[in-house]
Design a protein around this motif. Structure first.
Motif, PDB file in Angstrom:
ATOM      1  N   PHE A 137       5.208  53.021   6.774  1.00 28.84           N
ATOM      2  CA  PHE A 137       4.235  52.448   7.687  1.00 28.84           C
ATOM      3  C   PHE A 137       4.374  53.063   9.073  1.00 28.84           C
ATOM      4  O   PHE A 137       5.479  53.260   9.584  1.00 28.84           O
ATOM      5  CB  PHE A 137       4.446  50.935   7.772  1.00 28.84           C
ATOM      6  N   TYR A 142      -0.118  55.508   7.280  1.00 27.02           N
ATOM      7  CA  TYR A 142       1.175  55.694   6.640  1.00 27.02           C
ATOM      8  C   TYR A 142       1.472  57.187   6.559  1.00 27.02           C
ATOM      9  O   TYR A 142       0.559  58.009   6.457  1.00 27.02           O
ATOM     10  CB  TYR A 142       1.171  55.126   5.209  1.00 27.02           C
ATOM     11  N   ALA A 182      -0.634  40.965   3.926  1.00 26.29           N
ATOM     12  CA  ALA A 182      -0.235  42.281   3.408  1.00 26.29           C
ATOM     13  C   ALA A 182      -0.578  43.376   4.408  1.00 26.29           C
ATOM     14  O   ALA A 182      -1.114  44.420   4.042  1.00 26.29           O
ATOM     15  CB  ALA A 182      -0.900  42.561   2.054  1.00 26.29           C
ATOM     16  N   GLN A 183      -0.259  43.124   5.660  1.00 22.37           N
ATOM     17  CA  GLN A 183      -0.667  44.071   6.685  1.00 22.37           C
ATOM     18  C   GLN A 183       0.333  45.188   6.871  1.00 22.37           C
ATOM     19  O   GLN A 183       0.027  46.183   7.494  1.00 22.37           O
ATOM     20  CB  GLN A 183      -0.892  43.318   8.001  1.00 22.37           C
ATOM     21  N   LYS A 184       1.517  45.048   6.343  1.00 28.53           N
ATOM     22  CA  LYS A 184       2.497  46.116   6.423  1.00 28.53           C
ATOM     23  C   LYS A 184       3.223  46.148   5.092  1.00 28.53           C
ATOM     24  O   LYS A 184       3.875  45.187   4.710  1.00 28.53           O
ATOM     25  CB  LYS A 184       3.491  45.881   7.541  1.00 28.53           C
ATOM     26  N   LEU A 185       3.084  47.266   4.384  1.00 28.29           N
ATOM     27  CA  LEU A 185       3.733  47.420   3.092  1.00 28.29           C
ATOM     28  C   LEU A 185       5.006  48.235   3.237  1.00 28.29           C
ATOM     29  O   LEU A 185       5.037  49.221   3.976  1.00 28.29           O
ATOM     30  CB  LEU A 185       2.786  48.116   2.107  1.00 28.29           C
ATOM     31  N   PHE A 205       7.385  50.490   0.913  1.00 29.28           N
ATOM     32  CA  PHE A 205       7.297  51.174  -0.374  1.00 29.28           C
ATOM     33  C   PHE A 205       8.660  51.636  -0.872  1.00 29.28           C
ATOM     34  O   PHE A 205       9.547  51.998  -0.077  1.00 29.28           O
ATOM     35  CB  PHE A 205       6.404  52.414  -0.252  1.00 29.28           C
ATOM     36  N   TYR A 214      -4.843  46.559   0.357  1.00 24.17           N
ATOM     37  CA  TYR A 214      -5.952  47.293   0.947  1.00 24.17           C
ATOM     38  C   TYR A 214      -6.217  48.601   0.237  1.00 24.17           C
ATOM     39  O   TYR A 214      -5.475  49.012  -0.651  1.00 24.17           O
ATOM     40  CB  TYR A 214      -5.739  47.521   2.439  1.00 24.17           C
ATOM     41  N   TYR A 216      -4.853  51.073   8.803  1.00 26.20           N
ATOM     42  CA  TYR A 216      -3.407  51.279   8.741  1.00 26.20           C
ATOM     43  C   TYR A 216      -3.150  52.765   8.505  1.00 26.20           C
ATOM     44  O   TYR A 216      -3.859  53.398   7.728  1.00 26.20           O
ATOM     45  CB  TYR A 216      -2.795  50.482   7.580  1.00 26.20           C
TER      46      TYR A 216
END
Lengths: 113, 113
Positions: B45, B35, A98-101, A103, B102, B33
């Motif tokens: 992201f 965003y 889940a390192q890049k979400l 949305f 996260y 991360y």
């Protein structure tokens, strides 16, 4: 590329009403799915998640079921409260960590007493 | 155990100035991360960093934006020569290795005037 589509807001309901916020996704693989909630002036909080088909995530009376056949992850709650007023985001992640979400655009929910 | 700490909460810059946004991850978290959330939109992201390494910067604009996560100290998102279109909320999140869902900070709201 991957994408998430949520139902258009804003949504306004009376206290104790039934809530559904629709979320559908497009992904090349088998993503993990999430719902986040954002209260005014705050960051996002993880509400619930599901990592494989037919999993049901639940928390604080909210539920969502991972439906692979309809590529959906609709958020439901049987009886909403004024304190549920917030913006709700559906998200997916293709990678295991889940390192890049990715949305959706968010759905603003207002609950009136 | 403090959560993800971002500062400042609000930042106002004139066009052409530099903006520096700071993020201190949760204790024990080595992944950060960033965003960006434009008004009435979902989060997009930008970049994923581990200590002293940029792992994925596929969401970073090619010019004026940079990020670092040094061995000591917070992660920094730097925007040089800001323009009005940079006005947004910038959220940082952190996680330990290989974790789902996260933790987000409360964000820095940048306004370019």
């Amino acid at each position: 590329g991957d994408s998430v589509t949520q139902m258009e807001g804003p949504v306004t309901l009376s206290e104790e009403a039934f809530l559904t916020i629709n979320c559908t996704y497009t992904a090349t693989g088998y993503p993990s799915l999430f719902w986040y909630v954002q209260y005014p002036g705050e960051g996002l909080q993880l509400l619930l998640k599901a990592t494989k088909a037919d999993d049901k995530g639940s928390n604080k009376g909210f539920e969502a079921t991972y439906r692979k056949e309809t590529t959906s992850f609709h958020l439901e709650k049987g009886s909403v409260q004024v304190s549920d007023s917030a913006v709700y985001f559906c998200a997916l992640s293709e990678d295991q960590g889940a390192q890049k979400l990715v949305f959706g655009q968010g759905t603003r929910l207002t609950i009136n007493p | 155990n403090a959560g993800v700490m971002q500062n400042p909460r609000h930042l106002v810059r004139r066009r052409g100035q530099e903006a520096r946004l700071r993020c201190s991850p949760m204790k024990g978290h080595s992944h950060v991360y960033w965003y960006r959330q434009l008004p009435e939109e979902g989060l997009k992201f930008m970049v994923y960093l581990q200590k002293e390494n940029i792992i994925d910067e596929s969401g970073m604009p090619k010019e004026r934006f940079s990020a670092e996560f040094p061995k000591e100290g917070p992660s920094i998102l730097r925007i040089q020569q800001v323009v009005r279109g940079d006005s947004a909320a910038y959220f940082c999140a952190s996680s330990p290795a290989g974790n789902y869902g996260y933790t987000f900070g409360s964000g820095t709201r940048l306004t370019v005037v």
